[in-house]
Scaffold this motif. Structure first.
Motif, mmCIF file in Angstrom:
data_model
loop_
_atom_site.group_PDB
_atom_site.id
_atom_site.type_symbol
_atom_site.label_atom_id
_atom_site.label_comp_id
_atom_site.label_asym_id
_atom_site.label_seq_id
_atom_site.Cartn_x
_atom_site.Cartn_y
_atom_site.Cartn_z
ATOM 1 N N ALA A 174 23.283 26.487 1.336
ATOM 2 C CA ALA A 174 23.513 27.622 2.344
ATOM 3 C C ALA A 174 25.500 27.566 3.058
ATOM 4 C CB ALA A 174 22.768 28.326 3.456
ATOM 5 N N THR A 175 26.188 27.889 2.280
ATOM 6 C CA THR A 175 27.706 27.537 1.877
ATOM 7 C C THR A 175 27.718 27.997 3.812
ATOM 8 O OG1 THR A 175 28.544 29.582 1.358
ATOM 9 C CG2 THR A 175 28.139 27.242 -0.667
ATOM 10 N N GLY A 176 27.141 29.419 4.472
ATOM 11 C CA GLY A 176 27.968 29.204 5.664
ATOM 12 C C GLY A 176 26.600 30.860 6.080
ATOM 13 N N GLN A 177 25.384 30.607 6.609
ATOM 14 C CA GLN A 177 24.836 31.271 6.658
ATOM 15 C C GLN A 177 25.050 32.380 8.737
ATOM 16 O OE1 GLN A 177 22.144 31.636 8.809
ATOM 17 N NE2 GLN A 177 21.212 33.440 9.324
ATOM 18 N N GLN A 178 25.484 33.783 8.309
ATOM 19 C CA GLN A 178 25.976 33.806 9.806
ATOM 20 C C GLN A 178 25.418 35.760 10.162
ATOM 21 O OE1 GLN A 178 29.971 33.927 8.166
ATOM 22 N NE2 GLN A 178 30.077 31.641 9.364
ATOM 23 N N GLU A 179 25.321 35.642 11.451
ATOM 24 C CA GLU A 179 24.182 36.742 11.301
ATOM 25 C C GLU A 179 25.215 37.881 11.953
ATOM 26 O OE1 GLU A 179 21.158 37.636 10.080
ATOM 27 O OE2 GLU A 179 20.987 35.683 9.779
ATOM 28 N N ALA A 180 26.036 37.800 12.295
ATOM 29 C CA ALA A 180 27.455 38.376 12.928
ATOM 30 C C ALA A 180 28.309 37.992 12.086
ATOM 31 C CB ALA A 180 27.306 38.169 14.741
ATOM 32 N N PRO A 181 29.573 39.236 11.859
ATOM 33 C CA PRO A 181 30.655 38.879 11.746
ATOM 34 C C PRO A 181 31.815 37.925 12.534
ATOM 35 C CG PRO A 181 30.875 40.975 12.189
ATOM 36 C CD PRO A 181 29.769 40.535 12.780
ATOM 37 N N ALA A 182 31.873 37.407 11.057
ATOM 38 C CA ALA A 182 32.550 36.005 11.636
ATOM 39 C C ALA A 182 33.564 35.557 10.261
ATOM 40 C CB ALA A 182 31.507 34.694 11.229
ATOM 41 N N THR A 183 34.296 34.481 10.232
ATOM 42 C CA THR A 183 35.130 33.804 9.399
ATOM 43 C C THR A 183 34.401 33.236 8.560
ATOM 44 O OG1 THR A 183 36.729 32.775 11.558
ATOM 45 C CG2 THR A 183 37.224 32.145 8.878
ATOM 46 N N HIS A 184 35.164 33.186 7.076
ATOM 47 C CA HIS A 184 34.010 32.835 5.966
ATOM 48 C C HIS A 184 34.856 31.315 5.330
ATOM 49 C CE1 HIS A 184 33.445 37.511 4.833
ATOM 50 N NE2 HIS A 184 33.243 36.609 5.805
ATOM 51 N N SER A 185 33.310 30.716 5.306
ATOM 52 C CA SER A 185 33.720 29.678 3.812
ATOM 53 C C SER A 185 35.144 29.619 2.946
ATOM 54 C CB SER A 185 32.457 28.490 3.469
ATOM 55 O OG SER A 185 31.659 28.984 4.534
ATOM 56 N N ARG A 186 35.583 28.724 3.017
ATOM 57 C CA ARG A 186 36.350 29.646 1.039
ATOM 58 C C ARG A 186 36.718 27.722 0.414
ATOM 59 N NH1 ARG A 186 40.066 33.061 -0.302
ATOM 60 N NH2 ARG A 186 41.718 33.127 -1.025
ATOM 61 N N ASN A 187 36.705 29.102 -0.723
ATOM 62 C CA ASN A 187 37.297 27.070 -1.844
ATOM 63 C C ASN A 187 35.905 25.912 -1.660
ATOM 64 O OD1 ASN A 187 38.331 26.344 -4.218
ATOM 65 N ND2 ASN A 187 39.956 24.484 -2.856
ATOM 66 N N VAL A 188 34.485 26.730 -2.644
ATOM 67 C CA VAL A 188 33.476 25.676 -2.191
ATOM 68 C C VAL A 188 33.225 25.589 -3.881
ATOM 69 C CG1 VAL A 188 30.912 24.852 -1.795
ATOM 70 C CG2 VAL A 188 33.074 26.390 0.412
ATOM 71 N N GLU A 189 32.881 24.410 -4.461
ATOM 72 C CA GLU A 189 32.185 24.300 -5.664
ATOM 73 C C GLU A 189 30.602 24.084 -5.409
ATOM 74 O OE1 GLU A 189 33.561 22.352 -10.134
ATOM 75 O OE2 GLU A 189 34.595 21.834 -8.779
ATOM 76 N N ILE A 190 29.820 24.795 -7.044
ATOM 77 C CA ILE A 190 28.899 23.695 -7.075
ATOM 78 C C ILE A 190 28.238 24.288 -7.997
ATOM 79 C CG2 ILE A 190 26.562 24.376 -6.080
ATOM 80 C CD1 ILE A 190 27.152 25.854 -3.794
#
Length: 707
Positions: A329-345
């Motif tokens: 999970a690159t960023g699991q959130q249950e509310a409006p929140a700042t996003h992850s950015r620039n992730v490579e898998i």
């Protein structure tokens, strides 16, 4: 070995390995020295140990050879007051009677004992008897007898440290959790030699979904490199989660902002067969909690910050045997929140996951500019939707990419969906192979992730719908290769092109569905140049949905080998129904193969009135063997265009028209008497509007036959 120099030009005496010297007080042969050093000895012998020089003043002793200690436990015997600052020590092993985890250390009398971490910085006054049972306390500085003092042994800088240098054994039997966490906390890049590193759920962490336990806590700039998939294995110990005490857990969890995470060459074995999470599975109730390999989660409300990744990469790793919802999970959130950015898998393998759950997404792509490519998602049997993986990835964000991946035996390939912060734009799904038992690629939108989707490309993928029973009650809809349904919110500019869609299931299936639920909408959708083979329904618009779908273009598709199914025994190549915006059908090829085409193109009612704002239809070819080529009973409130859209068996009885429009008679017959027989080949419009009265709104177009 070359000497190392500090930036201030001071020289540190190197080891005279070639002469077999270690210390005048402990003479022994080069062979014995290398045996004592174990794997490090081999590195020294090949000259590949990268030493950048200790961070300390140069040794006062001009020609002090390194002293030798058998293990880290022997450090307690040192009296730093009697040693020179900078004196070097060779430690043969971390644990007594082992040959791993040793290294080269130097005396730093000015280093605070509070810096002790049990690996790269060691205080001689932290007690440890060398037993594994006391290792966690030693790493945590338990029992320090001089807590405010100074004087430590500091490991010579290496390009990468290893958890073995913090006491890990990598034998699959002893708990290496504390050692690995201490190594991570040191802030150094880590290398994991080949072995199985056993983990326990010994730490607690607050995540967006609630309190959780984990093995390791991720840190900013965490850099972990293993020896390769199947060689370096981080494995959860058996029975950390049981039916009697099920847990919400992850191997590595983080609830902060993490920059430059890098993970390579590691197998994450979540060991779900021996760590169950669904005690009520016997009654058909399966848990939907996370049990990931790497899980980043948290919001300001739950952890004090919107947890996220920036500029991070996970590559050449394996995630296996997860019992729960997630692998990464690159960023699991249950509310409006700042996003992850620039992730490579990239180049990762996901195998046998979701094995004790009813809701598994191998990768939860919450963020923007997340690129998943060249990965393999596999399961040993076709998933039923429970106790097996549901979906390979969920794309929650803008400029996300899912490219050149292989998905096999999952229930579904992808969900493309929104988030709670911004609309999701610019999503690319290309070059993938999906062998799935329910959906290939689908749109997903529910409140509150209903801010909209736009500019989505689904292109050049291969989707195979497999036979197999679906047991998940949430998967009641017919099997569908491309499911473009906006359940909430608005979707714009979805393009489905160049895909190969196959079906061997005979229960219920649709190749492509374009629709919207009540209150939702979908605009400017293009379905072009796709191969559709073996479905009972080819490309469908509406199909009972009551939302607004506008400006749908279906062009140049090949729909062949239509096969009836249990739910849809009568086959249809293209279906348009419901109250929709405009539709264009042009140059599609329908029929062929060993199947049966019952209906080539159907435009009409499907449980609700059928109305289009406009219809353009031309150049579509339907096999002559079709029971019905084009059935057109749909009402067009605006205008029709294209030869097939303005062809009727009799005077048009519906649609809106403009003066000068022409309707074509589909089956003209000869009329009149000789020698002035004629054929009515169509009708010419002389008024605007929807009235259709001969000689008032329409005039016949006749041609003389010469008979």
């Amino acid at each position: 070995m070359n000497h190392s120099k500090e930036s201030n030009g001071q020289e540190i005496k190197g080891m005279e390995v070639d002469q077999g010297k270690v210390a005048s007080s402990s003479p022994f042969s080069r062979r014995k020295f290398l045996a004592a050093m174990g794997s490090m000895g081999a590195v020294v012998a090949t000259g590949s140990l990268l030493l950048s020089g200790p961070r300390m003043v140069a040794a006062n002793k001009k020609s002090a050879d390194p002293e030798y200690l058998s293990s880290v436990a022997d450090i307690q015997s040192l009296k730093l007051n009697s040693l020179d600052n900078g004196q070097t020590f060779i430690i043969g092993s971390y644990h007594p009677n082992k040959t791993i985890g040793g290294g080269i250390y130097y005396v730093d009398k000015n280093r605070s004992k509070s810096a002790h971490n049990g690996g790269s910085i060691i205080s001689p006054t932290v007690p440890w008897n060398g037993k594994v049972s006391g290792l966690r306390g030693f790493l945590n500085r338990t029992g320090e007898t001089n807590p405010k003092g100074t004087g430590c042994l500091v490991r010579l800088n290496e390009e990468r440290l290893t958890p073995l240098s913090f006491g890990a054994l990598a034998d699959g039997a002893n708990d290496d959790t504390a050692s690995i966490q201490a190594a991570i906390d040191s802030g150094s890049p880590l290398f994991f030699p080949e072995g199985t590193y056993l983990l326990t759920l010994s730490q607690s962490i607050a995540l967006a979904g609630g309190a959780s336990v984990c093995s390791l806590i991720a840190k900013d700039k965490m850099n972990l490199v293993g020896s390769g998939i199947g060689r370096t294995i981080l494995k959860l110990k058996n029975n950390e989660s049981t039916d009697a005490s099920p847990k919400y857990y992850n191997l590595i969890a983080g609830n902060t902002v993490i920059n430059n995470l890098y993970v390579e060459g590691i197998t994450f074995d979540i060991n779900g067969a021996n760590n169950k999470i669904s005690p009520s599975r016997g009654s058909g109730t399966y848990s939907a909690v996370n049990c990931a390999g790497i899980f980043i989660s948290g919001t300001v409300a739950t952890s004090g910050v919107d947890a996220r990744l920036y500029d991070s990469k996970i590559t050449n790793c394996e995630f296996i045997n997860s019992p729960g919802v997630t692998c990464i999970a690159t960023g699991q959130q249950e509310a409006p929140a700042t996003h992850s950015r620039n992730v490579e898998i990239s180049s990762c393998r996901f195998y046998n996951n979701g094995i004790d759950s009813s809701d598994h997404s191998s990768i939860y792509m919450w963020g923007d500019v997340i690129n998943v490519h060249d990965c393999v998602f596999d399961h040993p049997t076709v998933s039923t939707g429970v106790a097996g993986p549901v979906v390979a990835a969920e794309l929650h964000g803008s400029e996300n990419y899912f490219v050149n991946n292989m998905v096999n035996n999952y229930s579904q390939g992808l969900w493309i969906t929104g988030n709670q912060k911004t609309p999701s734009r610019g999503i690319t799904v290309t070059g993938n192979s999906f062998n799935v038992s329910w959906f290939g690629v689908g749109l997903f939108s529910i409140a509150p992730i209903d801010l909209g989707l736009s500019d989505v490309l689904i292109g050049n993928n291969r989707v195979q719908i497999l036979p197999g029973q679906i047991l998940n009650p949430g998967m009641a809809f017919p099997k569908t290769a491309i499911f473009l349904n906006m359940h909430h919110g608005r979707g714009d500019r979805i393009t489905v092109t160049g895909n190969q869609l196959y079906c061997t299931d005979r229960s219920s299936n649709i190749a492509v569905l374009v629709c919207a639920a009540a209150g939702a909408s979908l605009f400017d959708t293009t379905i072009s140049d796709n191969l559709v083979n073996g479905f009972s329904k080819g490309i469908c618009v509406g199909l009972g949905a009551t939302g607004k779908v506008s400006n749908t273009s279906i062009k140049s598709n090949t729909i062949c080998n239509l096969q009836g199914s249990t739910v849809y025994p009568q086959t249809e190549g293209i279906h348009v129904s419901g109250t929709q915006g405009g539709v264009t059908l042009a140059f599609n090829e329908i029929g062929g193969g060993s199947g049966t085409t019952d209906q080539g193109i159907y435009l009409g009612e499907y449980g609700a009135p059928a109305v289009l704002e406009y219809l353009h239809m031309e150049g579509n070819r339907v096999d002559a063997s079709a029971a019905s080529t084009i059935a057109d009973s749909i009402v067009v409130s605006g205008r029709r265009s294209g030869e097939q859209a303005v062809t009727f068996a009799a005077l048009p009885a519906q649609s809106g028209w403009k003066i000068g429009d022409v309707a074509i008679a589909g089956s003209p017959v000869q009329a009149g008497t000789a020698p002035n027989k004629y054929m009515v080949v169509g009708w010419h419009r002389i008024t605007n509007g929807k009235s259709n009265v001969l000689n008032q709104d329409w005039l016949e177009k006749r041609i003389l036959t010469g008979n």
